[in-house]
Design a protein around this motif. Structure first.
Motif, short mmCIF file in Angstrom:
data_model
loop_
_atom_site.label_atom_id
_atom_site.label_comp_id
_atom_site.label_asym_id
_atom_site.label_seq_id
_atom_site.Cartn_x
_atom_site.Cartn_y
_atom_site.Cartn_z
N ALA A 171 0.79 -1.32 -0.04
CA ALA A 171 0.12 0.09 0.05
C ALA A 171 1.02 1.40 -0.11
CB ALA A 171 -1.11 -0.03 1.15
N SER A 172 0.36 2.48 -0.47
CA SER A 172 0.88 3.62 -0.46
C SER A 172 -0.04 4.50 0.14
CB SER A 172 1.63 4.02 -1.81
OG SER A 172 1.96 5.43 -1.81
N HIS A 173 0.42 5.62 0.85
CA HIS A 173 -0.65 6.56 1.39
C HIS A 173 -0.01 7.90 1.33
CE1 HIS A 173 -1.88 2.90 3.41
NE2 HIS A 173 -0.74 2.65 4.00
N TYR A 174 0.54 8.09 0.09
CA TYR A 174 0.96 9.64 -0.21
C TYR A 174 -0.10 10.20 -0.87
CZ TYR A 174 5.89 8.68 0.29
OH TYR A 174 7.14 8.34 0.90
N PRO A 175 -0.24 11.36 -0.61
CA PRO A 175 -1.33 12.48 -0.94
C PRO A 175 -1.28 12.55 -2.63
CG PRO A 175 -0.12 13.35 0.72
CD PRO A 175 0.54 12.41 0.52
N GLY A 176 -2.24 12.33 -3.08
CA GLY A 176 -2.45 12.29 -4.55
C GLY A 176 -2.06 11.06 -5.17
N ALA A 177 -1.55 10.16 -4.48
CA ALA A 177 -1.26 8.76 -5.13
C ALA A 177 -1.49 7.54 -3.99
CB ALA A 177 0.40 8.74 -5.23
N ALA A 178 -2.48 7.60 -3.30
CA ALA A 178 -2.66 6.65 -2.28
C ALA A 178 -3.45 5.41 -2.66
CB ALA A 178 -3.66 7.37 -1.22
N PHE A 179 -3.06 4.12 -2.61
CA PHE A 179 -3.69 2.96 -2.93
C PHE A 179 -3.58 2.17 -2.02
CE2 PHE A 179 0.58 2.79 -4.98
CZ PHE A 179 0.99 1.42 -4.39
N VAL A 180 -4.42 0.85 -2.19
CA VAL A 180 -4.15 -0.46 -1.41
C VAL A 180 -4.08 -1.55 -2.43
CG1 VAL A 180 -4.87 0.37 0.83
CG2 VAL A 180 -6.43 -0.67 -0.91
N GLU A 181 -3.35 -2.46 -2.47
CA GLU A 181 -3.17 -3.59 -3.35
C GLU A 181 -3.78 -4.89 -2.49
OE1 GLU A 181 0.27 -2.41 -6.59
OE2 GLU A 181 0.56 -3.92 -5.02
N ASN A 182 -4.37 -5.82 -3.48
CA ASN A 182 -4.82 -7.05 -2.91
C ASN A 182 -4.23 -8.13 -4.04
OD1 ASN A 182 -7.09 -7.71 -0.46
ND2 ASN A 182 -6.82 -5.50 -1.58
N VAL A 183 -3.86 -9.33 -3.57
CA VAL A 183 -3.34 -10.20 -4.50
C VAL A 183 -4.83 -10.91 -5.02
CG1 VAL A 183 -2.29 -12.54 -4.69
CG2 VAL A 183 -1.32 -10.68 -3.43
N GLY A 184 -5.04 -11.01 -6.15
CA GLY A 184 -6.32 -11.44 -6.73
C GLY A 184 -7.00 -10.42 -7.31
N LEU A 185 -8.18 -10.68 -8.34
CA LEU A 185 -8.62 -9.81 -9.21
C LEU A 185 -9.93 -9.31 -8.38
CD1 LEU A 185 -7.88 -11.53 -12.53
CD2 LEU A 185 -6.64 -9.75 -11.39
N ILE A 186 -9.91 -7.90 -8.38
CA ILE A 186 -11.18 -7.24 -7.91
C ILE A 186 -12.04 -6.74 -9.32
CG2 ILE A 186 -12.40 -5.44 -6.55
CD1 ILE A 186 -10.02 -5.55 -4.73
N PRO A 187 -13.00 -7.27 -9.54
CA PRO A 187 -13.77 -6.66 -10.65
C PRO A 187 -14.05 -5.10 -10.42
CG PRO A 187 -15.50 -7.97 -9.51
CD PRO A 187 -14.03 -8.09 -8.65
N GLY A 188 -14.02 -4.40 -11.67
CA GLY A 188 -14.38 -3.02 -11.63
C GLY A 188 -15.58 -2.82 -11.28
N ALA A 189 -16.62 -3.60 -11.49
CA ALA A 189 -18.04 -3.36 -10.88
C ALA A 189 -18.11 -3.38 -9.39
CB ALA A 189 -18.93 -4.31 -11.44
N ALA A 190 -16.93 -3.67 -8.64
CA ALA A 190 -16.98 -3.95 -7.24
C ALA A 190 -16.89 -2.42 -6.59
CB ALA A 190 -16.10 -4.84 -6.86
N LYS A 191 -16.40 -1.27 -7.42
CA LYS A 191 -16.03 -0.18 -6.92
C LYS A 191 -17.23 0.25 -5.82
CE LYS A 191 -15.17 4.59 -8.11
NZ LYS A 191 -14.98 5.49 -9.21
N ALA A 192 -18.54 0.33 -6.43
CA ALA A 192 -19.56 0.96 -5.81
C ALA A 192 -19.78 0.22 -4.37
CB ALA A 192 -21.01 0.83 -6.44
N GLY A 193 -19.81 -1.26 -4.23
CA GLY A 193 -19.80 -1.91 -3.20
C GLY A 193 -18.86 -1.61 -2.07
N ILE A 194 -17.70 -1.20 -2.76
CA ILE A 194 -16.47 -1.17 -1.62
C ILE A 194 -16.75 0.29 -1.23
CG2 ILE A 194 -13.99 -0.37 -1.60
CD1 ILE A 194 -13.52 -2.89 -3.81
N GLN A 195 -17.06 1.29 -1.80
CA GLN A 195 -17.19 2.60 -1.67
C GLN A 195 -18.57 2.45 -0.34
OE1 GLN A 195 -16.06 5.95 -2.57
NE2 GLN A 195 -16.70 6.10 -0.61
N ASP A 196 -19.60 1.68 -0.77
CA ASP A 196 -20.69 1.72 0.27
C ASP A 196 -20.25 1.09 1.81
OD1 ASP A 196 -22.48 2.72 -1.45
OD2 ASP A 196 -23.18 0.74 -2.05
#
Length: 285
Positions: A171-196
Motif C-alpha cells: 500500500a501507499s498513503h501518499y497524497p495524490g497517489a494513495a492506494f491499497v493492493e490485493n493479490v487477486g482480481l477485484i472486478p471494476g463493478a465492485a467499486k460501488a460496493g467497496i465505497q458503500d
C-alpha cells in the motif's frame, strides 16, 4: 550518528505535535557515509548547507510503511550556533534501520558559522511538527486501512462480487497517489460496493487503537498476519486496530476515530498480473 538509537515518540503519541528533547548530533549531509547519503534528496535551496540532526527522541515520523515523513521545525535553545536560538527547518526524516537512529534533514537559520559536528551537543531542542501535514498523512494512512478492511470484510462474506481468496498486498498513503493492493482480481463493478462499505465503517465512527502485541498475537490476529516481517524473541509488534474489526502491523500515524477522516473516496480499481490496485483519497466533509 547512524549507530545511535532514537525513541520514536510518535509510535505511542500520534497526536503529539510539540516535544522537548536535546541535541544528540549535528553534521552536514556531506559528512554522512556514502551509503547513507542517498536516503535523502538535498534541498532545492542550494544557498544553505543541508544538515542532519539527531535527538534521543523525536515526534517526527520517519518516512516508511507507505507514509511520507513529517516536516516542521526544531528550535535549538541558546547558546546556539550564534549565541541565540537557532531554527532548524525539518524537510525530510529517515530511519537508518528498524532499531537505529532517526535522521532529520534540514537547514539552519541562522546557519552555523562552521560545520562542526560537536557544536551545541546537549542543547535543549523544541520540536514542532507541521500539524496540517501530519493530520493529512494520518488521515490517508488510516483511510488506507479502512479501504483494506472494507475489501477484506466484503471478500470473506462473498459480497459485492469480490472473490473470497483475496489477500492483502502492499500500500501507499501518499497524497495524490494513495492506494491499497490485493493479490487477486477485484472486478471494476465492485467499486460501488467497496465505497458503500467504506462509508458504512466511517459512519460508525469506529475507534482507532494503537496496540503493542507479541509476535505470536500479531501473527494470529492481524489481517494478513505479519506480512513476512521477522519478529525477534521478546519483541513487540506495533499494531493499528480499527474498531475491533481488523488489525494491521503498522508503524505509521493515525487518527483517533474514523469521523476524523472526513470522506474516504474510492477512486478506481486497476488490475495487472493478478494484482488489484484500489486507489483512494480523503476529502473534507
Amino acid at each position: 550518528m547512524a549507530d545511535q538509537k532514537t525513541d520514536p515518540v510518535y509510535h505511542r503519541e500520534g497526536q503529539l505535535y510539540a516535544h522537548t528533547t536535546t541535541l544528540s548530533s549535528m553534521a552536514p549531509l556531506s559528512s554522512l557515509p556514502a551509503s547513507t547519503q542517498p536516503l535523502f534528496k538535498p534541498p532545492t535551496d542550494t544557498t544553505k548547507t543541508p544538515y542532519i540532526v539527531t535527538c534521543p527522541s523525536t515526534i517526527f515520523h520517519a518516512q516508511g510503511g507507505g507514509q511520507p515523513s513529517d516536516v516542521g521545525t526544531m528550535t535549538l535553545a541558546a547558546p546556539g550556533p550564534h549565541g541565540n536560538d537557532a531554527t532548524f527547518t525539518v524537510r525530510q526524516v529517515r530511519k537508518v534501520d528498524p532499531a537505529g537512529a532517526i535522521l532529520h534533514l534540514g537547514t539552519f537559520e541562522p546557519e552555523p558559522e562552521q560545520p562542526q559536528p560537536q557544536l551545541g551537543l546537549g542543547l535543549q531542542v523544541r520540536q514542532a511538527v507541521h500539524v496540517p501535514t501530519r493530520v493529512l498523512h494520518s488521515r490517508l494512512h488510516t483511510a488506507g486501512h479502512v479501504v483494506g478492511l472494507a475489501i477484506h470484510l466484503l471478500s470473506r462474506a462473498g459480497e459485492a462480487g469480490l472473490p473470497r481468496d483475496l489477500s492483502d498486498g502492499k500500500a501507499s498513503h501518499y497524497p495524490g497517489a494513495a492506494f491499497v493492493e490485493n493479490v487477486g482480481l477485484i472486478p471494476g463493478a465492485a467499486k460501488a460496493g467497496i465505497q458503500d462499505k467504506v462509508d458504512e465503517l466511517v459512519a460508525r465512527d469506529l475507534g482507532v487503537a494503537i496496540c503493542f502485541w507479541t509476535g505470536e498475537e500479531a501473527r494470529d490476529k492481524c489481517i494478513g498476519g505479519l506480512d513476512g516481517a521477522a519478529v525477534g524473541a521478546g519483541e513487540e509488534v506495533r499494531v493499528v486496530d480499527i474498531g475491533g474489526l481488523g488489525s494491521y502491523p503498522c508503524g505509521g500515524t493515525h487518527v483517533g476515530c474514523l469521523k476524523e477522516l472526513g470522506r474516504v473516496v474510492v477512486r478506481g480499481i486497476k488490475r495487472q498480473k493478478g494484482i488489484s490496485k484500489v486507489s483512494y483519497e480523503v476529502v473534507d466533509g
